[in-house]
Motif scaffolding. Sequence first.
Motif, PDB file in Angstrom:
ATOM      1  N   PRO A 195      45.523  40.780  42.803  1.00  0.00           N
ATOM      2  CA  PRO A 195      44.704  39.989  41.870  1.00  0.00           C
ATOM      3  C   PRO A 195      44.735  38.493  42.191  1.00  0.00           C
ATOM      4  CG  PRO A 195      46.776  40.530  40.835  1.00  0.00           C
ATOM      5  CD  PRO A 195      46.824  41.155  42.206  1.00  0.00           C
ATOM      6  N   SER A 196      44.451  38.124  43.442  1.00  0.00           N
ATOM      7  CA  SER A 196      44.517  36.725  43.840  1.00  0.00           C
ATOM      8  C   SER A 196      43.823  36.549  45.181  1.00  0.00           C
ATOM      9  CB  SER A 196      45.979  36.269  43.948  1.00  0.00           C
ATOM     10  OG  SER A 196      46.076  35.009  44.563  1.00  0.00           O
ATOM     11  N   HIS A 197      43.340  35.337  45.457  1.00  0.00           N
ATOM     12  CA  HIS A 197      42.785  35.023  46.771  1.00  0.00           C
ATOM     13  C   HIS A 197      43.858  34.561  47.746  1.00  0.00           C
ATOM     14  CE1 HIS A 197      38.170  34.476  45.976  1.00  0.00           C
ATOM     15  NE2 HIS A 197      38.579  35.720  45.889  1.00  0.00           N
ATOM     16  N   HIS A 198      45.036  34.205  47.229  1.00  0.00           N
ATOM     17  CA  HIS A 198      46.143  33.747  48.077  1.00  0.00           C
ATOM     18  C   HIS A 198      47.403  34.513  47.700  1.00  0.00           C
ATOM     19  CE1 HIS A 198      43.524  30.471  49.343  1.00  0.00           C
ATOM     20  NE2 HIS A 198      43.260  30.236  48.072  1.00  0.00           N
ATOM     21  N   GLN A 216      50.880  36.721  47.726  1.00  0.00           N
ATOM     22  CA  GLN A 216      52.103  36.931  48.473  1.00  0.00           C
ATOM     23  C   GLN A 216      52.191  38.417  48.836  1.00  0.00           C
ATOM     24  OE1 GLN A 216      54.157  34.388  49.370  1.00  0.00           O
ATOM     25  NE2 GLN A 216      52.596  33.058  48.415  1.00  0.00           N
ATOM     26  N   PRO A 217      52.960  38.762  49.857  1.00  0.00           N
ATOM     27  CA  PRO A 217      53.065  40.182  50.224  1.00  0.00           C
ATOM     28  C   PRO A 217      53.456  41.078  49.051  1.00  0.00           C
ATOM     29  CG  PRO A 217      54.033  38.815  51.936  1.00  0.00           C
ATOM     30  CD  PRO A 217      53.679  37.890  50.811  1.00  0.00           C
ATOM     31  N   SER A 218      54.281  40.551  48.142  1.00  0.00           N
ATOM     32  CA  SER A 218      54.725  41.353  47.007  1.00  0.00           C
ATOM     33  C   SER A 218      53.634  41.552  45.965  1.00  0.00           C
ATOM     34  CB  SER A 218      55.938  40.694  46.338  1.00  0.00           C
ATOM     35  OG  SER A 218      55.600  39.377  45.911  1.00  0.00           O
ATOM     36  N   ASP A 219      52.532  40.775  46.041  1.00  0.00           N
ATOM     37  CA  ASP A 219      51.451  40.905  45.058  1.00  0.00           C
ATOM     38  C   ASP A 219      50.558  42.108  45.342  1.00  0.00           C
ATOM     39  OD1 ASP A 219      52.321  38.584  43.818  1.00  0.00           O
ATOM     40  OD2 ASP A 219      50.996  37.283  45.005  1.00  0.00           O
ATOM     41  N   PHE A 220      50.578  42.596  46.569  1.00  0.00           N
ATOM     42  CA  PHE A 220      49.688  43.693  46.927  1.00  0.00           C
ATOM     43  C   PHE A 220      50.179  45.018  46.344  1.00  0.00           C
ATOM     44  CE2 PHE A 220      48.242  40.801  50.293  1.00  0.00           C
ATOM     45  CZ  PHE A 220      46.869  41.006  50.219  1.00  0.00           C
ATOM     46  N   VAL A 221      49.250  45.802  45.853  1.00  0.00           N
ATOM     47  CA  VAL A 221      49.519  47.152  45.359  1.00  0.00           C
ATOM     48  C   VAL A 221      48.918  48.138  46.354  1.00  0.00           C
ATOM     49  CG1 VAL A 221      49.062  48.823  43.530  1.00  0.00           C
ATOM     50  CG2 VAL A 221      49.549  46.441  42.949  1.00  0.00           C
ATOM     51  N   GLY A 277      47.555  44.129  37.938  1.00  0.00           N
ATOM     52  CA  GLY A 277      47.342  42.894  37.187  1.00  0.00           C
ATOM     53  C   GLY A 277      46.362  43.125  36.052  1.00  0.00           C
ATOM     54  N   ASP A 278      45.407  42.199  35.885  1.00  0.00           N
ATOM     55  CA  ASP A 278      44.421  42.308  34.816  1.00  0.00           C
ATOM     56  C   ASP A 278      43.054  42.735  35.357  1.00  0.00           C
ATOM     57  OD1 ASP A 278      43.813  40.097  36.261  1.00  0.00           O
ATOM     58  OD2 ASP A 278      43.769  38.691  34.573  1.00  0.00           O
ATOM     59  N   LEU A 279      43.035  43.455  36.479  1.00  0.00           N
ATOM     60  CA  LEU A 279      41.776  43.809  37.122  1.00  0.00           C
ATOM     61  C   LEU A 279      41.041  44.953  36.439  1.00  0.00           C
ATOM     62  CD1 LEU A 279      42.602  43.457  40.923  1.00  0.00           C
ATOM     63  CD2 LEU A 279      41.595  41.801  39.362  1.00  0.00           C
ATOM     64  N   ASN A 280      41.584  45.440  35.310  1.00  0.00           N
ATOM     65  CA  ASN A 280      40.863  46.445  34.526  1.00  0.00           C
ATOM     66  C   ASN A 280      40.587  45.956  33.114  1.00  0.00           C
ATOM     67  OD1 ASN A 280      39.634  49.044  34.324  1.00  0.00           O
ATOM     68  ND2 ASN A 280      41.394  49.758  33.139  1.00  0.00           N
ATOM     69  N   ASP A 281      40.871  44.676  32.845  1.00  0.00           N
ATOM     70  CA  ASP A 281      40.647  44.109  31.517  1.00  0.00           C
ATOM     71  C   ASP A 281      39.293  43.423  31.472  1.00  0.00           C
ATOM     72  OD1 ASP A 281      43.187  44.965  30.946  1.00  0.00           O
ATOM     73  OD2 ASP A 281      44.130  43.005  31.307  1.00  0.00           O
ATOM     74  N   ILE A 282      38.605  43.570  30.352  1.00  0.00           N
ATOM     75  CA  ILE A 282      37.284  42.948  30.186  1.00  0.00           C
ATOM     76  C   ILE A 282      37.411  41.442  30.338  1.00  0.00           C
ATOM     77  CG2 ILE A 282      35.392  42.550  28.562  1.00  0.00           C
ATOM     78  CD1 ILE A 282      35.980  45.324  27.404  1.00  0.00           C
ATOM     79  N   SER A 283      36.500  40.852  31.126  1.00  0.00           N
ATOM     80  CA  SER A 283      36.594  39.424  31.441  1.00  0.00           C
ATOM     81  C   SER A 283      35.261  38.735  31.207  1.00  0.00           C
ATOM     82  CB  SER A 283      37.029  39.224  32.897  1.00  0.00           C
ATOM     83  OG  SER A 283      36.097  39.839  33.778  1.00  0.00           O
ATOM     84  N   GLY A 291      34.455  35.699  36.624  1.00  0.00           N
ATOM     85  CA  GLY A 291      34.951  36.431  37.778  1.00  0.00           C
ATOM     86  C   GLY A 291      36.428  36.202  38.017  1.00  0.00           C
ATOM     87  N   ARG A 292      37.111  37.244  38.455  1.00  0.00           N
ATOM     88  CA  ARG A 292      38.535  37.161  38.788  1.00  0.00           C
ATOM     89  C   ARG A 292      38.697  37.299  40.291  1.00  0.00           C
ATOM     90  NH1 ARG A 292      39.850  40.818  33.985  1.00  0.00           N
ATOM     91  NH2 ARG A 292      40.516  39.364  32.358  1.00  0.00           N
ATOM     92  N   ASP A 293      39.588  36.467  40.870  1.00  0.00           N
ATOM     93  CA  ASP A 293      39.841  36.518  42.300  1.00  0.00           C
ATOM     94  C   ASP A 293      40.549  37.821  42.671  1.00  0.00           C
ATOM     95  OD1 ASP A 293      38.723  34.061  42.473  1.00  0.00           O
ATOM     96  OD2 ASP A 293      40.605  32.960  42.645  1.00  0.00           O
ATOM     97  N   VAL A 294      40.080  38.438  43.750  1.00  0.00           N
ATOM     98  CA  VAL A 294      40.646  39.710  44.203  1.00  0.00           C
ATOM     99  C   VAL A 294      40.728  39.693  45.725  1.00  0.00           C
ATOM    100  CG1 VAL A 294      40.411  42.224  44.208  1.00  0.00           C
ATOM    101  CG2 VAL A 294      39.573  40.914  42.266  1.00  0.00           C
ATOM    102  N   SER A 295      41.804  40.243  46.257  1.00  0.00           N
ATOM    103  CA  SER A 295      41.948  40.456  47.695  1.00  0.00           C
ATOM    104  C   SER A 295      42.095  41.952  47.950  1.00  0.00           C
ATOM    105  CB  SER A 295      43.169  39.710  48.244  1.00  0.00           C
ATOM    106  OG  SER A 295      42.994  38.310  48.128  1.00  0.00           O
ATOM    107  N   ILE A 296      41.289  42.470  48.863  1.00  0.00           N
ATOM    108  CA  ILE A 296      41.341  43.886  49.243  1.00  0.00           C
ATOM    109  C   ILE A 296      41.674  43.933  50.733  1.00  0.00           C
ATOM    110  CG2 ILE A 296      40.067  46.051  49.371  1.00  0.00           C
ATOM    111  CD1 ILE A 296      38.285  44.967  47.122  1.00  0.00           C
TER     112      ILE A 296
END
Length: 740
Positions: free
Chosen positions: A239-242, A244-249, A282-288, A291-296
């Motif tokens: 849930p971020s454009h920058h 850390q390795p630990s942020d990835f699911v 993160g909050d990538l399934n919550d109504i917003s 836009g939320r930053d996402v890295s795939i």
Amino acid sequence: KQWYQRRVAITAGDCGITKARMVEATEPTVEPEVVDEDEPNLTQSILFDNLIYMGRAVIGSSVSNIEANAIIGELYEYHTDNKVTLAIGSDSTGSIIVLDKNKEVLHKDRIKTVLYCTKSAALPQCFAYTSGHKERGMYYCHAFKCKDKEVCMRVLNTMGSSFNRGLTQDLPSDGRLEYDFEVSLEILEECNNEIIPVAQDKDLFKLRQNRVRHFVLTVTQTSSSVLILERCCGLFLAPSHHPQPSDFVLLDMPVEMETGTTGRGPLYMVKGIWNPCDQPCGDLNDISNGGRDVSIAIDVVASGVVDPIRFTSKTKFKIYQESERFYLYSRYTSQQQFTVALKPNHEDPHRRFGLAEVKAKMITATPSKLRSLFSGIGLGPGDDDISDITESEDEEPLISGTVDTIEQASEETLKRWRTLLESWTDHSTRPNELVKLSRKGIPNSLRKEVWLKLGGISEKDIEENYIYLYDECLHHECRHEQVILWDLNRTFPGNEFYHEGQDGQRQLYHVCKSYAGFDPEVGYCQGLSFIVAVLLLHLPEEKAFALFTVIMNEYNFRDLFKKGFQMLQLKFFILEKLLEDQMPDLWEHFQDHDLNTQMYASQWFLTLFSAKFPLGLVFRIVDMFLTEGPDTLFKIALALLKLSKSELLSHDFEGMLKYFRVSLPKRFMNKKHGQKLLSTASSAKIQPGKVALWEAEFHKLQDEKRSLEDPMRQLEHQLKQSVEANHRLKKKKVPTATLR
């Protein structure tokens, strides 16, 4: 040996292993291969005994899984138990050798010339590999049968290992190798058991809460030197454009990688599935609200490289309520450029390179090529849905089922129609002035009665036949039931009568299910629901079922949906001939831009023009179809092309497709344009003699195509003809009395 020359579209393989640069083959010319006569050295090879070599065939594409499977099936049907030993070299410098029972060489391929291998989907104990040379412009498919599928998998695994061992490449003076890639991202969602592309606004994807998402990342290599990607070992979300390795699911669902090719080089498609309810991120399934930053990211293993390579695509998600409805889908994908730099690795002799860095470059928006590159692999809507895809919200297409102004008939017109109906007592004949009156439009208040009379359906027929038949078919088990349910929400979403939970959807489901039970050969196909929906706007269920049955059978509409869609292809062929005959400049423009008839006419014909045009015009087209018959399809299509000719001639390929799906339907919200279309269609000339000649030409071309695709049957046919001719010659020597 039997030789098969085939042309099949390039498609990705489900379990293939790609070895070298994938290129489109030029038209092959069969010529014998040269077998190395030197005594084979098998000391460095792995041997597989008791395999059956079914033969080889020329293959049009070096990496086509579909074509390879077809060849395996053909050779399997005619093969003999020709047992051989298959020797596979231990690395890429070796060879694949086919030895007979006396250990003599039947065939030999350098592993460097082997491009692809795959296991048959229908025959799990069979496999094939393709080999050949780009310079010669010819590729061969060699098919084998194993004792069981376990042996088959061992052979394929051995081939895969040999492909990747011993690969070499000269290092430049700075000790680094660089390769350029482009990675594009598309996202699809599951909706009513369908997988559809999500709505998109520029670089922002519009997702619905709690929906299962399908990520499709297409990796295209653009550099002249080739780095082979073997497999994908993970798809990650952060849930971020920058991050850390630990942020990835790491997504739990299995990830698939398929291969293909473009004019620029190898192409790899990675597909992964994410269920946000089972695996939160993160909050990538919550109504917003924004836009939320996402890295795939995907990690891929490259041939000869010890470290996995990570490509990370950056985008934005905006989450809406689960019930949110979108009628707009983007035709653009987010595309990012990467440069992969490699460095020498001295620790692993089989993996000579390590990863130095992956540099991300610019992000661009490009037209989606997903469907054209990998057609038919189940990645979202089919051709019927392509017309929903537009470039921006300012160019949104007309919503299916949109109701325009339906003109009320004058008292004089109503009087003329009532007089005609009162005198129309014999359903086997039609009044003389019917066509003339119908071309001016059937009054909306009288359509129910007129349509039934045009279909030759009386109240007595309804009561004595159709009500019982409708009820009987409705309560039978239907294998198409789930497909019908999926299509309900896609049929006339712009009409309140067919909104979810309304009576229209219930009635639509009933009529479609009943007809599927009545006509098991056709059953239910996409497109039929639109025609039924038009009828239900004027008729109750039982009468709509009766008229739909007449349209399908008496008007021969069901022929378009028969297995193989042969009649639909004939309609396309005739329309193209009519266009060439009557508007040669427009026909030539279509030819210059490779615009095929089915690209714009398939939805017209399969839905009787009802899917995208305003309902007021659709009702008038149905009036004409019921009155004047199936040629109405050609007349309306020609009128649409004639009235749009100047606009179409000014567009390129993309512009014409956009015009057909967006601008053209909107044009007929103006009733004057609709009347002009119908008057143009009424004056269109369809000459039966020419149509008969074109039909004969079409069937001749189909016969020639089938004979080329199946040379074994061609040989059998020729042999049969020779035997019959011989038999006739012998008969000539026998007296007539004896024959009797």
